[in-house]
Write a protein that holds these residues in place. Structure first.
Motif, PDB file in Angstrom:
ATOM      1  N   SER A   1       0.807  -1.219   0.000  1.00 46.21           N
ATOM      2  CA  SER A   1       0.000   0.000   0.000  1.00 46.21           C
ATOM      3  C   SER A   1       0.839   1.267   0.000  1.00 46.21           C
ATOM      4  O   SER A   1       0.383   2.323  -0.463  1.00 46.21           O
ATOM      5  CB  SER A   1      -0.922   0.018   1.223  1.00 46.21           C
ATOM      6  N   HIS A   2       2.049   1.182   0.515  1.00 48.22           N
ATOM      7  CA  HIS A   2       2.859   2.387   0.700  1.00 48.22           C
ATOM      8  C   HIS A   2       3.585   2.751  -0.596  1.00 48.22           C
ATOM      9  O   HIS A   2       4.215   1.906  -1.229  1.00 48.22           O
ATOM     10  CB  HIS A   2       3.881   2.162   1.815  1.00 48.22           C
ATOM     11  N   PRO A   3       3.520   4.018  -1.008  1.00 50.26           N
ATOM     12  CA  PRO A   3       4.152   4.420  -2.279  1.00 50.26           C
ATOM     13  C   PRO A   3       5.667   4.233  -2.303  1.00 50.26           C
ATOM     14  O   PRO A   3       6.255   4.068  -3.370  1.00 50.26           O
ATOM     15  CB  PRO A   3       3.764   5.900  -2.421  1.00 50.26           C
ATOM     16  N   GLU A   4       6.314   4.265  -1.134  1.00 52.74           N
ATOM     17  CA  GLU A   4       7.767   4.130  -1.097  1.00 52.74           C
ATOM     18  C   GLU A   4       8.221   2.676  -1.193  1.00 52.74           C
ATOM     19  O   GLU A   4       9.370   2.408  -1.576  1.00 52.74           O
ATOM     20  CB  GLU A   4       8.324   4.761   0.178  1.00 52.74           C
ATOM     21  N   THR A   5       7.366   1.752  -0.839  1.00 50.79           N
ATOM     22  CA  THR A   5       7.789   0.337  -0.805  1.00 50.79           C
ATOM     23  C   THR A   5       7.073  -0.517  -1.842  1.00 50.79           C
ATOM     24  O   THR A   5       7.443  -1.670  -2.045  1.00 50.79           O
ATOM     25  CB  THR A   5       7.538  -0.257   0.594  1.00 50.79           C
ATOM     26  N   ARG A   6       6.049   0.024  -2.499  1.00 57.94           N
ATOM     27  CA  ARG A   6       5.266  -0.774  -3.448  1.00 57.94           C
ATOM     28  C   ARG A   6       6.143  -1.330  -4.564  1.00 57.94           C
ATOM     29  O   ARG A   6       6.151  -2.527  -4.842  1.00 57.94           O
ATOM     30  CB  ARG A   6       4.137   0.073  -4.025  1.00 57.94           C
TER      31      ARG A   6
ATOM     32  N   GLY B   1      -4.736  -6.729  -3.924  1.00 61.22           N
ATOM     33  CA  GLY B   1      -5.700  -5.648  -3.994  1.00 61.22           C
ATOM     34  C   GLY B   1      -5.070  -4.318  -3.635  1.00 61.22           C
ATOM     35  O   GLY B   1      -5.356  -3.291  -4.262  1.00 61.22           O
ATOM     36  N   ALA B   2      -4.182  -4.330  -2.625  1.00 66.87           N
ATOM     37  CA  ALA B   2      -3.479  -3.108  -2.235  1.00 66.87           C
ATOM     38  C   ALA B   2      -2.542  -2.638  -3.336  1.00 66.87           C
ATOM     39  O   ALA B   2      -2.383  -1.429  -3.561  1.00 66.87           O
ATOM     40  CB  ALA B   2      -2.701  -3.349  -0.939  1.00 66.87           C
TER      41      ALA B   2
END
Length: 293
Positions: free
Chosen positions: A55-60, A97-98
């Motif tokens: 979900s996190h933009p830095e780790t996706r 889904g995330a």
């Protein structure tokens, strides 16, 4: 609650390796189906942490580049209907889904090289209502991306593989929930953006979507009604281009159920087949696989 949890986990020494080891440790319980409730709950807690990374933009993108998701496909490739397996599949679907919820083309392109679409189609056909809803949402988000739409409409087998499963869900009794129906309609609606798919749907759209069967189910959901009306309006417009030929049953089965996948070196190896009582494919303990159908 902890907005920086995902980057902290990713940058903490050994944390991701430990999470991955937790996932790998349940492989032996997938086939034969011996997954206990306590082991399932433990794995689902790990999956919840992976969902935060997705979900996190830095780790996706880091999660995708590290191919962590490849180790999750055996968890989806199970057929046991026990609560421990259903909970495991549902939580695993939550990770994907995330990923797709971000509407990121990089995510879609990565997933198109995997078995996520056929695995989702299987769950859409045989899973519980909630699992079907999440799996349909994933497929919907993939085809919302232009690359995803082009991929599923590139061959008759891919298109009819999705269309046939959507039709099965529409015809099911009891009727699907409003939430699930909305995702189904949005999948159909997106497919009409492809001229050949629109032509095929003009001849193959389930009659239940045309004859008012779902009027009471949709009730006061104005958004769902608008999607359905837009779908019918799109199909009322003549599409340019010949419809794709109808594939045989074997061709559709190849799309909706995983087969074998090539390794990075080009040597084929089996994708983990349905486990926990399934009869297709091989063992769930075969390693991760990547393939573009």
């Amino acid at each position: 609650m902890f907005p920086d949890l995902a980057p902290l986990m990713w940058c903490s020494f050994g944390t991701i390796a430990v999470l991955l080891q937790e996932i790998l440790s349940i492989y032996p319980a997938l086939s034969p189906p011996t997954l206990s409730a306590s082991v399932s709950n433990r794995a689902c807690s790990v999956l919840a942490l992976l969902q935060s990374l997705a979900s996190h933009p830095e780790t996706r993108s880091l999660l995708l580049k590290a191919a962590i998701t490849e180790y999750l496909y055996p968890l989806l490739n199970t057929t046991s209907n026990t609560k421990s397996f259903e909970y495991l599949r549902l939580t695993t679907l939550g990770v994907f889904g995330a990923l797709v919820k971000a509407d990121d083309s990089e995510v879609v392109n990565s997933l198109l090289n995997s078995d996520i679409i056929p695995l989702c189609l299987r769950i859409m056909e045989t899973g519980t209502e909630l699992s079907k809803t999440v799996a349909t949402f994933i497929v919907q988000k993939i085809i919302t991306d232009e690359a995803g739409l082009q991929y599923v409409c590139a061959t008759p087998e891919r298109f009819f593989g999705i269309a046939s499963v959507l039709a099965i869900m529409v015809a099911e009794q009891p009727l699907p929930s409003t939430r699930l129906l909305k995702h189904i309609v949005r999948c159909y609606l997106r497919l009409t953006d492809d001229p050949r798919a629109r032509t095929a749907l003009q001849m193959n759209l389930p009659e239940a979507l045309r004859d008012g069967t779902f009027n009471n189910l949709l009730g006061d959901d104005a958004v769902a009604k608008r999607y359905l009306q837009q779908l019918l309006d799109n199909l009322a417009v003549p599409a340019h281009g010949a419809p794709p030929p109808s594939p045989g049953p074997a061709a559709v089965a190849e799309v909706t159920h995983p087969g074998s996948a090539p390794t990075a070196a080009g040597t084929p190896h089996p994708v983990p087949g349905p486990v926990a009582g399934g009869s297709r494919g091989g063992s769930s303990q075969a390693g991760p696989s990547r393939r573009r159908r």
